[in-house]
Design a protein around this motif. Structure first.
Motif, short mmCIF file in Angstrom:
data_model
loop_
_atom_site.label_atom_id
_atom_site.label_comp_id
_atom_site.label_asym_id
_atom_site.label_seq_id
_atom_site.Cartn_x
_atom_site.Cartn_y
_atom_site.Cartn_z
N ALA A 71 0.84 -1.19 0.00
CA ALA A 71 0.00 0.00 0.00
C ALA A 71 0.88 1.23 0.00
CB ALA A 71 -0.90 0.00 1.23
N GLY A 72 0.36 2.33 -0.52
CA GLY A 72 1.11 3.58 -0.52
C GLY A 72 1.09 4.22 -1.89
N THR A 73 1.66 5.42 -1.94
CA THR A 73 1.70 6.19 -3.17
C THR A 73 2.98 5.90 -3.93
OG1 THR A 73 0.44 7.95 -2.09
CG2 THR A 73 1.62 8.52 -4.11
N ASN A 74 2.84 5.67 -5.23
CA ASN A 74 4.01 5.44 -6.07
C ASN A 74 4.46 6.79 -6.63
OD1 ASN A 74 5.87 4.69 -8.05
ND2 ASN A 74 4.83 2.75 -8.42
N GLU A 75 5.34 7.47 -5.88
CA GLU A 75 5.77 8.81 -6.26
C GLU A 75 6.50 8.82 -7.59
OE1 GLU A 75 6.18 7.54 -3.25
OE2 GLU A 75 5.26 8.92 -1.81
N GLY A 115 5.10 18.10 1.74
CA GLY A 115 6.37 18.81 1.74
C GLY A 115 6.70 19.50 0.43
N LYS A 116 8.01 19.59 0.17
CA LYS A 116 8.51 20.30 -1.01
C LYS A 116 8.10 19.58 -2.30
CE LYS A 116 12.52 20.01 0.96
NZ LYS A 116 13.97 20.06 1.29
N PHE A 117 8.05 18.26 -2.24
CA PHE A 117 7.64 17.48 -3.41
C PHE A 117 6.19 17.81 -3.79
CE2 PHE A 117 6.06 13.27 -5.12
CZ PHE A 117 6.63 13.43 -6.36
N GLU A 118 5.32 17.89 -2.80
CA GLU A 118 3.93 18.27 -3.08
C GLU A 118 3.87 19.66 -3.69
OE1 GLU A 118 -0.08 19.75 -0.72
OE2 GLU A 118 1.54 18.82 0.41
N ARG A 119 4.63 20.60 -3.13
CA ARG A 119 4.62 21.98 -3.64
C ARG A 119 5.03 22.03 -5.10
NH1 ARG A 119 7.61 27.09 -0.60
NH2 ARG A 119 6.90 28.71 -2.03
N LEU A 120 6.04 21.25 -5.46
CA LEU A 120 6.51 21.23 -6.85
C LEU A 120 5.47 20.62 -7.78
CD1 LEU A 120 8.64 21.49 -9.07
CD2 LEU A 120 9.64 19.34 -8.25
N ILE A 121 4.92 19.48 -7.40
CA ILE A 121 3.95 18.81 -8.26
C ILE A 121 2.68 19.64 -8.44
CG2 ILE A 121 2.43 16.79 -8.44
CD1 ILE A 121 5.36 16.22 -9.14
N ILE A 122 2.21 20.26 -7.38
CA ILE A 122 1.02 21.11 -7.48
C ILE A 122 1.31 22.32 -8.37
CG2 ILE A 122 -0.63 22.53 -6.21
CD1 ILE A 122 -0.91 19.44 -5.90
N ILE A 252 21.51 21.04 -8.23
CA ILE A 252 20.27 20.47 -7.70
C ILE A 252 20.56 19.15 -6.98
CG2 ILE A 252 18.09 19.37 -8.39
CD1 ILE A 252 17.85 21.55 -10.55
N MET A 253 21.41 18.32 -7.57
CA MET A 253 21.75 17.03 -6.95
C MET A 253 22.46 17.23 -5.61
SD MET A 253 22.78 14.41 -10.04
CE MET A 253 23.84 15.51 -10.95
N GLU A 254 23.26 18.27 -5.52
CA GLU A 254 23.99 18.55 -4.28
C GLU A 254 23.09 19.15 -3.21
OE1 GLU A 254 28.31 19.58 -6.41
OE2 GLU A 254 27.04 21.19 -5.61
N ASP A 255 22.02 19.82 -3.63
CA ASP A 255 21.26 20.64 -2.69
C ASP A 255 19.89 20.08 -2.33
OD1 ASP A 255 22.15 23.24 -1.53
OD2 ASP A 255 20.08 23.79 -2.01
N THR A 256 19.40 19.08 -3.06
CA THR A 256 18.07 18.52 -2.80
C THR A 256 18.17 17.01 -2.70
OG1 THR A 256 17.51 18.35 -5.16
CG2 THR A 256 16.98 20.43 -4.05
N SER A 257 17.05 16.37 -2.39
CA SER A 257 17.08 14.92 -2.23
C SER A 257 15.72 14.30 -2.52
CB SER A 257 17.50 14.56 -0.79
OG SER A 257 16.56 15.07 0.14
N GLY A 258 15.72 12.97 -2.64
CA GLY A 258 14.48 12.21 -2.75
C GLY A 258 13.66 12.48 -3.99
N ASP A 259 12.35 12.32 -3.85
CA ASP A 259 11.42 12.53 -4.97
C ASP A 259 11.46 13.96 -5.46
OD1 ASP A 259 10.40 9.85 -4.94
OD2 ASP A 259 9.22 10.37 -3.18
N TYR A 260 11.66 14.88 -4.55
CA TYR A 260 11.76 16.31 -4.89
C TYR A 260 12.92 16.52 -5.87
CZ TYR A 260 12.46 21.35 -3.91
OH TYR A 260 12.61 22.72 -4.00
N LYS A 261 14.08 15.97 -5.55
CA LYS A 261 15.24 16.07 -6.43
C LYS A 261 14.97 15.42 -7.79
CE LYS A 261 18.50 13.04 -6.14
NZ LYS A 261 19.62 12.19 -5.68
N ASN A 262 14.40 14.21 -7.79
CA ASN A 262 14.15 13.50 -9.05
C ASN A 262 13.20 14.28 -9.96
OD1 ASN A 262 15.78 11.42 -8.15
ND2 ASN A 262 14.08 10.20 -7.36
#
Length: 272
Positions: A71-75, A115-122, A252-262
């Motif tokens: 279960a869960g979201t496939n980011e 978080g930041k990932f939501e902000r970017l996607i929205i 960007i790779m140096e300064d961000t991480s996770g789904d937000y970075k991708n």
């Protein structure tokens, strides 16, 4: 101005969209990728269904397998769909999502992400003008002047003087003046102002400023990448490398991480 449009499309755009676009399967993929509304991941759903038949035989009698995808979201699925579609295509996906599943895509994404990932996607889901209005609400005092294609020569001259006074003439930059002019004037108007040679340097500077030092100014980073990805981000990337000796992707790779970075890297694209 056909040559300008062709040049921008060829040289500047980092997100061009899907050439064989169909909003319906994209909407279905997003639906399945989000927990609570679509069930299993679209990549695993068929396999889970295949192995969940209700009464399999074994040497010890019958037993039931209730194997399902986690279960869960496939980011990653969300990233792969939304960062590789143009804004116009995203709007069609949202309409298809509503038609097929009776749910608002933006609200569904908000409920699934954070978080930041939501902000970017929205940010990606807003039509361009609505996003600019949302981000620049406090700064904007008028409306865009490109509705008719007419350029006021007097306003163009005034803008050129204001940009010079706000930037090259002084130490530092009057950021609000730059934002108001560069984000509320049409491309035709900006060409008349003759500030396009400074435009890419300006946005490169803002992106670098957002990531230098301790912490990241995520609002600035998201706003500039989202708003320029279908206009001139490739040209900004070239200027960024000239000015700072490293690629935008590297920073960007140096300064961000996770789904937000991708997601950010998908929007930026290759800048070797």
């Amino acid at each position: 101005m056909a040559w300008w449009k062709a040049w921008v499309e060829q040289e500047g755009v980092s997100v061009k969209g899907s050439p064989h676009f169909n909003p319906d399967p994209d909407a279905e993929t997003l639906y399945k990728a989000m927990k609570g509304i679509g069930g299993a991941s679209p990549l695993l759903g068929h396999h889970a269904a295949a192995i969940s038949s209700p009464a399999l035989s074994s040497p010890w009698g019958k037993w039931e397998c209730s194997c399902h995808a986690p279960a869960g979201t496939n980011e990653q699925v969300i990233i792969d769909v939304l960062t590789k579609r143009s804004n116009a295509q995203r709007q069609q996906i949202a309409k298809s999502f509503k038609a097929q599943f009776g749910k608002d895509l933006i609200e569904t994404l908000k409920s699934e992400l954070s978080g930041k990932f939501e902000r970017l996607i929205i940010a990606l889901m807003y039509p361009p003008y609505r996003y600019e209005a949302k981000e620049l609400y406090d700064a904007m005092k008028g409306s865009r002047d490109d509705l008719s294609g007419y350029v006021d020569p007097g306003l163009a001259l005034q803008d050129a003087q204001d940009l010079y006074a706000a930037g090259e003439k002084i130490c530092g930059t009057d950021e609000m003046k730059f934002i108001t002019i560069l984000c509320t004037r049409s491309a035709t108007h900006l060409m008349r102002v003759k500030c396009t040679r400074n435009l890419h340097s300006y946005f490169a500077e803002r992106l670098h400023y957002a990531m230098k030092g301790a912490g990241t100014l995520d609002g600035t980073l998201i706003r500039n990448i989202v708003s320029r990805s279908e206009i001139d981000l490739n040209l900004i990337k070239n200027q960024f490398k000239k000015m700072y000796g490293k690629t935008l992707s590297t920073m960007i790779m140096e300064d961000t991480s996770g789904d937000y970075k991708n997601a950010l890297l998908n929007l930026v694209g290759s800048d070797l």
